[in-house]
Design an enzyme around this catalytic site. Structure first.
Site, short mmCIF file in Angstrom:
data_model
loop_
_atom_site.label_atom_id
_atom_site.label_comp_id
_atom_site.label_asym_id
_atom_site.label_seq_id
_atom_site.Cartn_x
_atom_site.Cartn_y
_atom_site.Cartn_z
CD GLU A 1 -4.93 0.85 -4.89
OE1 GLU A 1 -5.90 0.15 -4.58
OE2 GLU A 1 -4.55 1.82 -4.21
N GLY B 1 -8.02 0.62 -2.65
CA GLY B 1 -8.04 -0.82 -2.91
C GLY B 1 -7.80 -1.66 -1.68
N GLY C 1 0.82 -1.21 0.00
CA GLY C 1 0.00 0.00 0.00
C GLY C 1 0.86 1.26 0.00
CB ILE C 2 -0.18 4.77 -0.15
CG1 ILE C 2 -0.71 4.49 -1.55
CG2 ILE C 2 0.43 6.16 -0.08
CD1 ILE C 2 -1.85 5.41 -1.96
N GLY C 3 2.64 4.65 1.62
CA GLY C 3 3.20 5.15 2.86
C GLY C 3 4.63 4.73 3.12
CG MET D 1 5.33 0.09 8.03
SD MET D 1 4.64 -1.31 7.18
CE MET D 1 2.93 -0.79 7.18
#
Length: 447
Positions: free
Chosen positions: A245, A343, A220-222, A224
């Site tokens: 995604e 997502g 995912g985004i970020g 971490m």
């Protein structure tokens, strides 16, 4: 007329191109880094002359001048499928609205006419190749559906747009676009990830311990998730696949580290599959002409059934809060919209269906609020107006810097015990008291 003549005949100035917008029209922008600042500036000059305009974007990385041109909302309403930091600030100022949606459903929402007619699409593309096809660059997402359904399509041509390999649905021919505008060829907007904290790095170590050779990865985004990718690049893991995604800089490190082959993927073997890329120039250069990467629309990349065809999907996403029942809040802080569903549920639900799959929800155990007080991210229950992004029935693993809580097949009290065990030690006794007050048995954690 051949395609080259057709292409040259379609060029106009930006001001002339956006003159097609009329009162009551719905306008859509290119998504993520592919929104056109040139067309936005020209459109902004027209906004005071127009009425009842709806503007839609997906994670626009800059505050659109068209929105800023109407601070009293007298001419235009701005809706975003998923918030960027720019959209968040506009929402705080009352100038942007969020559209709740599981990301994979975006194209079908448009095809069914649920948001009404799309009148004008304003995009950014590469120059055409020798066959007359332009590249959508770093984002397919919902854009192919915009092109198929919009009444009028305007495209800024920018030589900085990487030529990305794509599926058939994302191939766009010069003949499909009504008007071209020559842009200033400015570099794509970069979205660098903040450096990981010590907590991010600890969580990343725990995540990597759950990844096996041959797994298929979604990040995912970020900071971490990027930290996870960077650690994987140094881990010695091999033959990983990618079906994701978002493509971020961490995947470049993983590819350069020899971790990715995709040989064990059951869909698109050997390909790094994604629907948008967002990061630095290093990422955009990596994608340019890279046939190992496959750009596809979001109703393909994020369809849970397609994702789950890959065995051993490891899907990793951030969260803001998790309560003792396992409900995940990832997009709001109370009533304030922070990002969006995106997502996350698509991939977490798909991981549960994938053979050997693991859906991972990751978050730091605490945060510091505006008053300087340290707060737990694991709560007895979600607060008022807090939106549930992942229902407890889909949540498999929760990870903080204090450990991994495996929630699969657990009773409500077993879930509470597991989650309290990975909360910050300073908050565990309070969480035990709150859990018992809610009728959750958590005595084992005292032993």
């Amino acid at each position: 007329m051949n395609w080259k003549e057709d292409y040259e005949a379609k060029f106009k100035s930006a001001e002339e191109a956006v003159s097609v917008v009329r009162d009551g029209d719905q306008v859509v922008y290119g998504e993520f880094a592919m929104a056109s600042m040139t067309l936005d500036a020209a459109f902004a000059a027209r906004v005071p002359q127009l009425h009842d305009i709806i503007l839609r974007s997906t994670t626009c990385l800059f505050p659109p001048k068209a929105v800023l041109a109407d601070p009293k909302l007298e001419h235009l309403m701005y809706n975003d499928w998923h918030f960027s930091p720019a959209s968040r600030k506009l929402c705080d100022a009352g100038l942007c609205r969020y559209v709740p949606m599981n990301y994979h459903a975006g194209p079908e929402t448009i095809r069914r006419g649920l948001i009404g007619q799309i009148d004008v699409a304003m995009l950014m593309v590469s120059p055409p190749d020798e066959e007359g096809y332009v590249s959508l660059g770093t984002s397919s997402s919902i854009t192919p559906t915009y092109i198929q359904n919009a009444r009028h399509i305007i495209a800024e041509v920018n030589e900085s747009v990487p030529r990305t390999f794509c599926d058939e649905a994302s191939r766009v021919h010069v003949s499909q676009i009504d008007c071209f505008v020559q842009g200033p060829n400015r570099p794509l907007i970069e979205a660098p990830t903040p450096p990981p904290t010590k907590v991010d790095e600890k969580i990343a170590e725990l995540v990597v311990s759950l990844v096996d050779n041959g797994a298929c990865i979604q990040l995912g985004i970020g900071a971490m998730p990027n930290a996870v990718g960077e650690l994987i690049a140094l881990s010695g893991l091999r033959d990983l696949g990618v079906h994701t995604e978002m493509l971020c800089d961490a995947y470049v490190a993983m590819a350069e580290g020899g971790c990715i082959s995709g040989r064990y993927k059951t869909t698109d073997p050997g390909k790094i599959v994604y629907t948008f890329a967002m990061g630095t120039k290093k990422l955009y250069d990596f994608l340019d002409g890279n046939s190992d990467c496959l750009l596809a629309p979001v109703d393909y990349t994020n369809d849970p059934y397609i994702i789950a065809r890959n065995d051993n999907m490891v899907c990793l996403n951030n969260a803001i809060e998790v309560d003792l029942y396992g409900q995940v809040a990832s997009e709001t802080s109370g009533p304030r919209q922070i990002s969006g569903t995106g997502g996350q549920l698509d991939f977490i639900s798909a991981a549960a269906r994938s053979k050997g799959g693991k859906g991972l929800v990751c978050l730091s155990s605490t945060y510091t609020d505006r008053d300087g007080s340290v707060r737990s991210r694991i709560l007895p229950h979600l607060g008022p107006c807090q939106i549930v992004t992942v229902p407890r029935s889909f949540n498999q693993f929760v990870i903080t810097e204090y450990g991994i809580a495996d929630l699969r097949a657990k009773t409500t009290w077993e879930r509470a015990e597991a989650l309290i065990s990975i909360a910050h030690p300073d908050f565990r006794e309070e969480l035990i008291r709150e859990a018992e007050a809610q009728g959750l048995r958590v005595r084992h954690i005292r032993e």
